[in-house]
Design an enzyme around this catalytic site. Sequence first.
Site, short mmCIF file in Angstrom:
data_model
loop_
_atom_site.label_atom_id
_atom_site.label_comp_id
_atom_site.label_asym_id
_atom_site.label_seq_id
_atom_site.Cartn_x
_atom_site.Cartn_y
_atom_site.Cartn_z
N ASN A 155 -2.50 0.01 -9.84
CA ASN A 155 -2.99 2.14 -9.33
C ASN A 155 -3.44 2.27 -7.92
O ASN A 155 -2.72 3.90 -7.47
CB ASN A 155 -4.11 1.85 -10.73
N GLU A 253 -11.25 -9.71 -7.77
CA GLU A 253 -11.96 -8.41 -7.55
C GLU A 253 -11.22 -7.87 -9.03
O GLU A 253 -10.27 -7.40 -9.19
CB GLU A 253 -11.33 -7.35 -6.37
N CYS A 287 -10.74 0.94 -10.31
CA CYS A 287 -11.22 -0.30 -10.90
C CYS A 287 -12.67 0.92 -11.14
O CYS A 287 -13.78 0.14 -12.00
CB CYS A 287 -11.68 -1.06 -10.46
P1 NAD Z 1 -3.53 -7.59 -14.15
O1 NAD Z 1 -4.74 -8.24 -13.98
O2 NAD Z 1 -2.66 -7.11 -15.59
O3 NAD Z 1 -2.57 -7.26 -13.05
C1 NAD Z 1 -2.77 -7.53 -11.92
C2 NAD Z 1 -1.49 -8.56 -11.10
O4 NAD Z 1 -1.77 -9.67 -11.30
C3 NAD Z 1 -0.46 -7.84 -10.99
O5 NAD Z 1 0.43 -7.82 -9.68
C4 NAD Z 1 0.30 -8.92 -12.54
O6 NAD Z 1 1.33 -8.95 -12.42
C5 NAD Z 1 -0.25 -10.35 -11.82
N1 NAD Z 1 -0.65 -11.39 -13.40
C6 NAD Z 1 -0.90 -10.98 -14.51
N2 NAD Z 1 -0.75 -12.22 -14.73
C7 NAD Z 1 -0.91 -13.03 -14.28
C8 NAD Z 1 -0.58 -14.46 -14.31
N3 NAD Z 1 -1.23 -15.36 -15.23
N4 NAD Z 1 -1.10 -15.02 -12.88
C9 NAD Z 1 -0.94 -14.71 -11.38
N5 NAD Z 1 -0.47 -13.13 -11.42
C10 NAD Z 1 -0.84 -12.14 -13.00
O7 NAD Z 1 -3.87 -5.59 -13.96
P2 NAD Z 1 -3.29 -4.60 -13.69
O8 NAD Z 1 -3.48 -3.91 -15.41
O9 NAD Z 1 -2.41 -4.21 -12.70
O10 NAD Z 1 -4.25 -3.48 -12.84
C11 NAD Z 1 -5.56 -2.47 -13.53
C12 NAD Z 1 -7.01 -3.93 -13.36
O11 NAD Z 1 -7.23 -3.97 -12.05
C13 NAD Z 1 -8.28 -2.73 -14.07
O12 NAD Z 1 -9.11 -3.89 -14.81
C14 NAD Z 1 -8.34 -3.20 -12.62
O13 NAD Z 1 -9.99 -1.81 -12.99
C15 NAD Z 1 -8.35 -3.83 -11.83
N6 NAD Z 1 -8.52 -3.26 -10.85
C16 NAD Z 1 -10.24 -3.70 -9.73
C17 NAD Z 1 -10.19 -3.82 -8.75
C18 NAD Z 1 -11.01 -4.10 -7.63
O14 NAD Z 1 -11.03 -3.81 -6.69
N7 NAD Z 1 -11.97 -4.23 -8.44
C19 NAD Z 1 -9.30 -2.29 -8.38
C20 NAD Z 1 -8.30 -2.01 -9.18
C21 NAD Z 1 -8.21 -2.57 -9.74
#
Ligand code: NAD
Length: 486
Positions: A155, A253, A287
């Site tokens: 995002n 995070e 987020c």
């Molecule tokens: P996601 O957890 O599906 O993916 C995030 C990353 O993790 C990607 O690079 C993905 O390929 C990787 N990933 C997925 N499964 C994995 C596994 N089993 N092991 C290791 N890596 C893995 O999240 P998303 O849908 O890409 O992002 C949206 C989410 O992120 C929302 O929940 C949002 O709130 C959160 N977010 C949090 C922050 C923060 O600073 N707190 C900032 C931005 C987004």
Amino acid sequence: MDMPVNPVWQQHLFLGSWQSGKGEQVDVMEPATGDVISQLKAATPADVDRAATIANEAQKQWIAVPFDQKAEILRKAATLLKERADEINGWNTRECGSIGPKADWELQATYEQAQMAAALPMQPSGEIFPSNMPGKRNYWKRVPIGTVGVIAPWNFPILLAMRSVFPALAMGNCVILKPDPKSSICGGVLMAQVLEDAGLPKGVFHVLPGGPEVGQALVEHSLVKMISFTGSTAVGKKIGETCGRMLKKAALELGGNNAQVVLEDANLDIASSCGAWGSFLHQGQICMQTGRHLVHCSVADEYIERLATRAGNLAYGNPAQEQVHLGPLINEVQAKRVEDIVNRSVEMGARIVVGGKRNGNYYEATVIADVTPDMPVFSEEVFGPIAPVMTFDSDESACALVNESPYGLAAAIHSGSTERALKIANRIQVGMVHINDQTVNNEFQVPFGGMGSSGNSGRFGGPANIEEFTTSQWVSVMEEGIQYPF
Ligand code: NAD
């Protein structure tokens, strides 16, 4: 926009030596059109092993690079980010559906992260403690962790990767970055080029585009000593479990479902403007998005009307071709998920005031009233341009509603009385609270992070980076050797 369409990006496994990986060729899709705009080779778990082995060796040299040279590389990277703004923002728009101002803001925030990281290597790196043994000196110093794995979402793919990458490098670590497959060019390839051209030595930084299996291999690799993960709570919990088992440091995070509280003495013009920005910026895919508008019952009708007017003025479209307020959602799966959450909530009695329609990957800026806590639009992190409004009748019940969510990332409180708002801030369990402002706040010099299901209390930014990306060592020195009873 001047950008190469359909170039085949070579696997750029190791900084400075762009190699062909063994992974499959994946399409880079443009969410606004559904077109394939590029291709790149995904990494494999075997590539993780190679990168970790090389990084482990490279770190021995990187740690010895003088602090002013490390700072110079990071400052140069900051300059290159600005010089390449058109290219980077162009990809952010086409690969991620970002509108121009969002892409501009993200690049500026990333530039600030690089500048701030450049100042870290020259900070004091320890303290001296007294000893009750004559002639003994106790040094306690910060030392690099080793190789840090950074896993980033799509995002804000540039900022959320580089807010970890830059400080981790500054503190003497090597870094392996795994961007999301949906944002691997702007959030990976282009950043590798920036750091390579800034003069970062070979082997210190690696970019491994790929899906969950590559992320998992990174988390499980014994040479990777820390994971800095930004993404969903579900994945964060899995990563936390693995890191816990391996006694590996994890900065998590995670997701949010952030509340904006509007008290009856608030300025409703300001509050509704903040609410609209907090809910609709980047199509709600943030987020810190305002996912819950909690409004005092005596001013709810007026607030809803003002918010709905603002939402109704927002246009959606292809941000690469026209000036719009909202671009597309990242893909059809996400757009349909938003539609489903709204429809299920309406079946339970929620009322759409404005918006509520999906058109392919686009979803209208939507205000929903008559919301109750059991509706998915209130209880789930929607990650779409949806503003659900619920009412309350006392400060007490406002606090209870905020704390009802397992998430604890950000909140906003609007009131004519700062004292009253501060009292509420003290009673809610969230990592970041903004009074008379909106929930989507990020400043590079202030530690950023959530509580509860939003994270494990790691903090990015400002002085928190020093602690986050180092471990510590106690070294004691006796001026003369000492005899013990044995
Ligand atoms: P996601 O957890 O599906 O993916 C995030 C990353 O993790 C990607 O690079 C993905 O390929 C990787 N990933 C997925 N499964 C994995 C596994 N089993 N092991 C290791 N890596 C893995 O999240 P998303 O849908 O890409 O992002 C949206 C989410 O992120 C929302 O929940 C949002 O709130 C959160 N977010 C949090 C922050 C923060 O600073 N707190 C900032 C931005 C987004």
